[in-house]
Write a protein that holds these residues in place. Structure first.
Motif, PDB file in Angstrom:
ATOM      1  N   GLY A   8       0.226  15.122   3.955  1.00  0.00           N
ATOM      2  CA  GLY A   8       1.272  14.151   3.674  1.00  0.00           C
ATOM      3  C   GLY A   8       1.357  13.024   4.684  1.00  0.00           C
ATOM      4  O   GLY A   8       2.340  12.289   4.714  1.00  0.00           O
ATOM      5  N   GLN A   9       0.327  12.867   5.501  1.00  0.00           N
ATOM      6  CA  GLN A   9       0.343  11.826   6.521  1.00  0.00           C
ATOM      7  C   GLN A   9      -0.148  10.478   6.002  1.00  0.00           C
ATOM      8  O   GLN A   9      -0.002   9.462   6.685  1.00  0.00           O
ATOM      9  CB  GLN A   9      -0.494  12.261   7.725  1.00  0.00           C
ATOM     10  CG  GLN A   9       0.064  13.484   8.418  1.00  0.00           C
ATOM     11  CD  GLN A   9      -0.811  13.935   9.563  1.00  0.00           C
ATOM     12  OE1 GLN A   9      -1.666  13.203  10.037  1.00  0.00           O
ATOM     13  NE2 GLN A   9      -0.588  15.150  10.029  1.00  0.00           N
ATOM     14  N   MET A  10      -0.754  10.485   4.816  1.00  0.00           N
ATOM     15  CA  MET A  10      -1.180   9.221   4.221  1.00  0.00           C
ATOM     16  C   MET A  10      -1.242   9.373   2.711  1.00  0.00           C
ATOM     17  O   MET A  10      -1.354  10.484   2.198  1.00  0.00           O
ATOM     18  CB  MET A  10      -2.533   8.757   4.777  1.00  0.00           C
ATOM     19  CG  MET A  10      -3.722   9.617   4.394  1.00  0.00           C
ATOM     20  SD  MET A  10      -5.300   8.985   5.008  1.00  0.00           S
ATOM     21  CE  MET A  10      -5.543   7.584   3.945  1.00  0.00           C
ATOM     22  N   ARG A  11      -1.162   8.268   2.004  1.00  0.00           N
ATOM     23  CA  ARG A  11      -1.238   8.289   0.547  1.00  0.00           C
ATOM     24  C   ARG A  11      -2.689   8.486   0.129  1.00  0.00           C
ATOM     25  O   ARG A  11      -3.614   8.260   0.900  1.00  0.00           O
ATOM     26  CB  ARG A  11      -0.696   7.004  -0.038  1.00  0.00           C
ATOM     27  CG  ARG A  11      -1.520   5.789   0.310  1.00  0.00           C
ATOM     28  CD  ARG A  11      -0.965   4.519  -0.350  1.00  0.00           C
ATOM     29  NE  ARG A  11      -1.716   3.355   0.038  1.00  0.00           N
ATOM     30  CZ  ARG A  11      -2.880   2.977  -0.493  1.00  0.00           C
ATOM     31  NH1 ARG A  11      -3.418   3.690  -1.445  1.00  0.00           N
ATOM     32  NH2 ARG A  11      -3.511   1.890  -0.085  1.00  0.00           N
ATOM     33  N   HIS A  12      -2.886   8.887  -1.117  1.00  0.00           N
ATOM     34  CA  HIS A  12      -4.239   9.056  -1.645  1.00  0.00           C
ATOM     35  C   HIS A  12      -4.915   7.707  -1.792  1.00  0.00           C
ATOM     36  O   HIS A  12      -4.317   6.752  -2.284  1.00  0.00           O
ATOM     37  CB  HIS A  12      -4.202   9.749  -3.012  1.00  0.00           C
ATOM     38  CG  HIS A  12      -5.553   9.868  -3.644  1.00  0.00           C
ATOM     39  ND1 HIS A  12      -6.451  10.846  -3.274  1.00  0.00           N
ATOM     40  CD2 HIS A  12      -6.172   9.137  -4.589  1.00  0.00           C
ATOM     41  CE1 HIS A  12      -7.552  10.706  -3.982  1.00  0.00           C
ATOM     42  NE2 HIS A  12      -7.406   9.667  -4.792  1.00  0.00           N
ATOM     43  N   ILE A  13      -6.137   7.618  -1.319  1.00  0.00           N
ATOM     44  CA  ILE A  13      -6.948   6.432  -1.553  1.00  0.00           C
ATOM     45  C   ILE A  13      -8.239   6.894  -2.233  1.00  0.00           C
ATOM     46  O   ILE A  13      -8.738   7.986  -1.973  1.00  0.00           O
ATOM     47  CB  ILE A  13      -7.273   5.664  -0.255  1.00  0.00           C
ATOM     48  CG1 ILE A  13      -8.004   6.559   0.748  1.00  0.00           C
ATOM     49  CG2 ILE A  13      -6.021   5.091   0.359  1.00  0.00           C
ATOM     50  CD1 ILE A  13      -8.553   5.805   1.935  1.00  0.00           C
ATOM     51  N   ALA A  14      -8.754   6.071  -3.123  1.00  0.00           N
ATOM     52  CA  ALA A  14      -9.986   6.418  -3.819  1.00  0.00           C
ATOM     53  C   ALA A  14     -11.174   6.249  -2.882  1.00  0.00           C
ATOM     54  O   ALA A  14     -11.290   5.239  -2.194  1.00  0.00           O
ATOM     55  CB  ALA A  14     -10.165   5.537  -5.047  1.00  0.00           C
ATOM     56  N   ILE A  15     -12.031   7.245  -2.871  1.00  0.00           N
ATOM     57  CA  ILE A  15     -13.282   7.173  -2.125  1.00  0.00           C
ATOM     58  C   ILE A  15     -14.405   7.204  -3.149  1.00  0.00           C
ATOM     59  O   ILE A  15     -14.550   8.166  -3.898  1.00  0.00           O
ATOM     60  CB  ILE A  15     -13.425   8.350  -1.143  1.00  0.00           C
ATOM     61  CG1 ILE A  15     -12.325   8.301  -0.090  1.00  0.00           C
ATOM     62  CG2 ILE A  15     -14.809   8.326  -0.487  1.00  0.00           C
ATOM     63  CD1 ILE A  15     -12.308   9.484   0.848  1.00  0.00           C
ATOM     64  N   LEU A  16     -15.153   6.123  -3.198  1.00  0.00           N
ATOM     65  CA  LEU A  16     -16.271   6.012  -4.128  1.00  0.00           C
ATOM     66  C   LEU A  16     -17.563   5.888  -3.333  1.00  0.00           C
ATOM     67  O   LEU A  16     -17.644   5.090  -2.411  1.00  0.00           O
ATOM     68  CB  LEU A  16     -16.105   4.790  -5.025  1.00  0.00           C
ATOM     69  CG  LEU A  16     -14.840   4.739  -5.863  1.00  0.00           C
ATOM     70  CD1 LEU A  16     -14.737   3.411  -6.600  1.00  0.00           C
ATOM     71  CD2 LEU A  16     -14.805   5.900  -6.834  1.00  0.00           C
ATOM     72  N   CYS A  17     -18.553   6.699  -3.703  1.00  0.00           N
ATOM     73  CA  CYS A  17     -19.837   6.581  -3.030  1.00  0.00           C
ATOM     74  C   CYS A  17     -20.656   5.505  -3.725  1.00  0.00           C
ATOM     75  O   CYS A  17     -20.360   5.109  -4.849  1.00  0.00           O
ATOM     76  CB  CYS A  17     -20.567   7.914  -2.992  1.00  0.00           C
ATOM     77  SG  CYS A  17     -21.000   8.589  -4.605  1.00  0.00           S
TER      78      CYS A  17
END
Length: 68
Positions: A8-17
């Protein structure tokens, strides 16, 4: 990043390879959300992502290996 999200320390960000999805099956296991690629068979990439997210890692690896 994924640990911080779970805590809960950061919001979800998309990681795309990228890299044409060359390591997509392993990137998914490491927490990637998918790929940003120009690969000629996007249907295969969709199946790899879907099966990885549903826990069917062997199935995802087998399909990916067939394309390699």
């Amino acid at each position: 990043l994924r640990r911080w999200e779970r805590e809960g320390q950061m919001r979800h960000i998309a990681i795309l390879c990228g890299n044409n999805g060359l390591f997509l099956d392993y990137e998914m296991e490491r927490g990637a959300d998918g790929a940003n690629t120009g690969y000629a068979f996007p249907e295969m990439l969709i199946d790899v992502v879907r099966w990885s997210k549903s826990g069917e890692r062997d199935k995802a690896h087998d399909l990916f290996d067939a394309h390699l």
